[in-house]
Design a protein around this motif. Sequence first.
Motif, PDB file in Angstrom:
ATOM      1  N   LEU A 201     -42.130  -8.596   0.999  1.00 12.68           N
ATOM      2  CA  LEU A 201     -42.663  -7.829  -0.191  1.00 12.68           C
ATOM      3  C   LEU A 201     -43.009  -6.393   0.017  1.00 12.68           C
ATOM      4  CD1 LEU A 201     -45.774 -10.267  -0.715  1.00 12.68           C
ATOM      5  CD2 LEU A 201     -43.670 -10.043  -1.976  1.00 12.68           C
ATOM      6  N   SER A 202     -41.687  -6.052   1.097  1.00 11.72           N
ATOM      7  CA  SER A 202     -41.592  -4.624   1.210  1.00 11.72           C
ATOM      8  C   SER A 202     -41.169  -3.942  -0.008  1.00 11.72           C
ATOM      9  CB  SER A 202     -40.570  -4.182   2.369  1.00 11.72           C
ATOM     10  OG  SER A 202     -39.620  -5.031   2.209  1.00 11.72           O
ATOM     11  N   THR A 203     -41.442  -2.474  -0.060  1.00  9.43           N
ATOM     12  CA  THR A 203     -40.971  -1.548  -1.266  1.00  9.43           C
ATOM     13  C   THR A 203     -39.328  -1.633  -1.352  1.00  9.43           C
ATOM     14  OG1 THR A 203     -42.758  -0.324  -0.979  1.00  9.43           O
ATOM     15  CG2 THR A 203     -40.928   0.642  -2.404  1.00  9.43           C
ATOM     16  N   GLY A 204     -39.078  -1.915  -2.435  1.00 10.90           N
ATOM     17  CA  GLY A 204     -37.600  -2.138  -2.859  1.00 10.90           C
ATOM     18  C   GLY A 204     -37.077  -3.231  -2.678  1.00 10.90           C
ATOM     19  N   CYS A 205     -37.733  -4.282  -2.057  1.00 12.58           N
ATOM     20  CA  CYS A 205     -37.310  -5.704  -2.128  1.00 12.58           C
ATOM     21  C   CYS A 205     -37.231  -6.307  -3.849  1.00 12.58           C
ATOM     22  CB  CYS A 205     -38.364  -6.378  -1.452  1.00 12.58           C
ATOM     23  SG  CYS A 205     -38.051  -8.389  -1.318  1.00 12.58           S
ATOM     24  N   VAL A 206     -36.085  -7.222  -3.880  1.00 13.13           N
ATOM     25  CA  VAL A 206     -36.276  -7.680  -5.467  1.00 13.13           C
ATOM     26  C   VAL A 206     -36.275  -9.032  -5.078  1.00 13.13           C
ATOM     27  CG1 VAL A 206     -34.418  -8.484  -6.906  1.00 13.13           C
ATOM     28  CG2 VAL A 206     -34.024  -6.279  -5.893  1.00 13.13           C
ATOM     29  N   LEU A 207     -37.505  -9.775  -5.964  1.00 12.40           N
ATOM     30  CA  LEU A 207     -37.951 -10.958  -6.281  1.00 12.40           C
ATOM     31  C   LEU A 207     -37.023 -11.684  -7.333  1.00 12.40           C
ATOM     32  CD1 LEU A 207     -41.496 -10.174  -6.358  1.00 12.40           C
ATOM     33  CD2 LEU A 207     -40.261 -10.891  -4.338  1.00 12.40           C
ATOM     34  N   SER A 208     -36.519 -13.072  -6.853  1.00 16.41           N
ATOM     35  CA  SER A 208     -35.739 -13.526  -7.842  1.00 16.41           C
ATOM     36  C   SER A 208     -36.148 -15.020  -8.268  1.00 16.41           C
ATOM     37  CB  SER A 208     -34.130 -13.642  -7.337  1.00 16.41           C
ATOM     38  OG  SER A 208     -33.513 -12.386  -7.143  1.00 16.41           O
ATOM     39  N   ILE A 209     -35.745 -15.318  -9.230  1.00 11.04           N
ATOM     40  CA  ILE A 209     -35.810 -16.895  -9.928  1.00 11.04           C
ATOM     41  C   ILE A 209     -34.796 -17.047 -10.365  1.00 11.04           C
ATOM     42  CG2 ILE A 209     -37.063 -18.371 -11.354  1.00 11.04           C
ATOM     43  CD1 ILE A 209     -38.954 -17.296  -9.267  1.00 11.04           C
ATOM     44  N   SER A 210     -34.074 -18.274  -9.762  1.00 12.02           N
ATOM     45  CA  SER A 210     -32.805 -18.675 -10.226  1.00 12.02           C
ATOM     46  C   SER A 210     -32.768 -19.532 -11.473  1.00 12.02           C
ATOM     47  CB  SER A 210     -32.120 -19.541  -9.173  1.00 12.02           C
ATOM     48  OG  SER A 210     -32.914 -20.751  -9.201  1.00 12.02           O
ATOM     49  N   HIS A 211     -31.757 -19.841 -11.996  1.00 15.23           N
ATOM     50  CA  HIS A 211     -31.713 -20.575 -13.271  1.00 15.23           C
ATOM     51  C   HIS A 211     -32.104 -21.986 -13.120  1.00 15.23           C
ATOM     52  CE1 HIS A 211     -29.009 -17.434 -14.826  1.00 15.23           C
ATOM     53  NE2 HIS A 211     -29.593 -17.906 -16.300  1.00 15.23           N
ATOM     54  N   PHE A 212     -31.830 -22.518 -12.062  1.00 10.82           N
ATOM     55  CA  PHE A 212     -32.281 -23.862 -11.553  1.00 10.82           C
ATOM     56  C   PHE A 212     -33.770 -23.814 -11.637  1.00 10.82           C
ATOM     57  CE2 PHE A 212     -27.832 -24.335  -9.839  1.00 10.82           C
ATOM     58  CZ  PHE A 212     -27.511 -25.148 -10.498  1.00 10.82           C
ATOM     59  N   GLU A 213     -34.521 -23.036 -10.780  1.00 14.27           N
ATOM     60  CA  GLU A 213     -35.941 -22.823 -10.730  1.00 14.27           C
ATOM     61  C   GLU A 213     -36.546 -22.813 -12.177  1.00 14.27           C
ATOM     62  OE1 GLU A 213     -37.078 -20.722  -6.543  1.00 14.27           O
ATOM     63  OE2 GLU A 213     -35.838 -19.453  -7.730  1.00 14.27           O
ATOM     64  N   TRP A 214     -35.882 -21.762 -13.018  1.00 13.00           N
ATOM     65  CA  TRP A 214     -36.522 -21.611 -14.183  1.00 13.00           C
ATOM     66  C   TRP A 214     -36.270 -22.932 -15.353  1.00 13.00           C
ATOM     67  CZ3 TRP A 214     -33.701 -21.586 -18.950  1.00 13.00           C
ATOM     68  CH2 TRP A 214     -34.296 -21.416 -19.899  1.00 13.00           C
ATOM     69  N   LEU A 215     -35.192 -23.544 -14.849  1.00 12.03           N
ATOM     70  CA  LEU A 215     -35.326 -25.022 -15.632  1.00 12.03           C
ATOM     71  C   LEU A 215     -36.312 -25.868 -15.284  1.00 12.03           C
ATOM     72  CD1 LEU A 215     -31.195 -25.497 -16.024  1.00 12.03           C
ATOM     73  CD2 LEU A 215     -32.879 -25.089 -17.604  1.00 12.03           C
ATOM     74  N   ASP A 216     -36.434 -25.804 -13.853  1.00 13.57           N
ATOM     75  CA  ASP A 216     -37.456 -27.086 -13.277  1.00 13.57           C
ATOM     76  C   ASP A 216     -38.736 -26.514 -13.930  1.00 13.57           C
ATOM     77  OD1 ASP A 216     -35.776 -28.180 -11.791  1.00 13.57           O
ATOM     78  OD2 ASP A 216     -36.147 -27.248  -9.950  1.00 13.57           O
ATOM     79  N   ILE A 217     -38.999 -25.219 -14.039  1.00 15.05           N
ATOM     80  CA  ILE A 217     -40.380 -24.863 -14.751  1.00 15.05           C
ATOM     81  C   ILE A 217     -40.548 -25.153 -16.087  1.00 15.05           C
ATOM     82  CG2 ILE A 217     -41.772 -22.693 -15.227  1.00 15.05           C
ATOM     83  CD1 ILE A 217     -40.393 -21.303 -12.981  1.00 15.05           C
ATOM     84  N   LYS A 218     -39.382 -25.078 -17.008  1.00 16.09           N
ATOM     85  CA  LYS A 218     -39.463 -25.470 -18.360  1.00 16.09           C
ATOM     86  C   LYS A 218     -39.802 -26.996 -18.609  1.00 16.09           C
ATOM     87  CE  LYS A 218     -38.852 -22.839 -21.211  1.00 16.09           C
ATOM     88  NZ  LYS A 218     -39.785 -22.231 -21.834  1.00 16.09           N
TER      89      LYS A 218
END
Length: 241
Positions: A201-218
């Motif tokens: 969680l350092s400054t400049g770090c990019v957090l990502s959620i993949s399409h597969f994760e998003w589909l699992d959530i939906k």
Amino acid sequence: MNNSTTIEELKNSRDSYRTLGISTAHFRHSDILALSDIALDNQMISERDTGFFIKLYSDDEPLLGDITISDDFHSVIKVIFAAGFGHIEIDCDANTYENLPLYIDGTDDIEERPAAMTNVELMNDDFPAFQAKIMTANDKGVTHDCQGTIDSNPDRMTYTIEPIKCEVGDFLEVFLASSHGVDFCSDGVHLIDIGGSRMDLSTGCVLSISHFEWLDIKIAAARREIQKSTESALAKLLTNN
């Protein structure tokens, strides 16, 4: 004159032509200049400010003459004729088509197109559905967490994030619903670590959620709604009985 009868007769006329609108970007600049010369004494071609109208009786007939037209131009005409069109509108504002070549404006050079991505590529982690960059991190100190409970855990931090091609609220909603979000809450704008997450969680770090994760959530959300609706309907049936 019976308008309805006349309209029906005209609709069924065999003396009609399907017209295709096509962008001038699909033709070499030299061919566009040649068309202007051909149009001077060819009744099959009509020039206007933004392009040309071409009437086809066969795939090549309107372009016969001494003026040279490229093989690429003839190839496009043949394809259009084979598709069942008898009239072509070449216009600078008309549609472009994925499988036809594009030329750089004012030249005979073909424009390189990026390769189309497949569904597998689009849903790969290399093409995440939601991303956000951590801009700042601040120690919360002694305050209240998102549930109103006094928080004296020194590990709890508040992160300011900058969404990438999405809205802050959308990213936070998806991130918190994912497996990554179990250690976090949000005030609607910031991401708040409430459980000492081991993520970078350092400054400049990019957090990502993949399409597969998003589909699992939906899918999981849809299942919860179905279960909730089923339980509610069952409860009503039991009450009525």
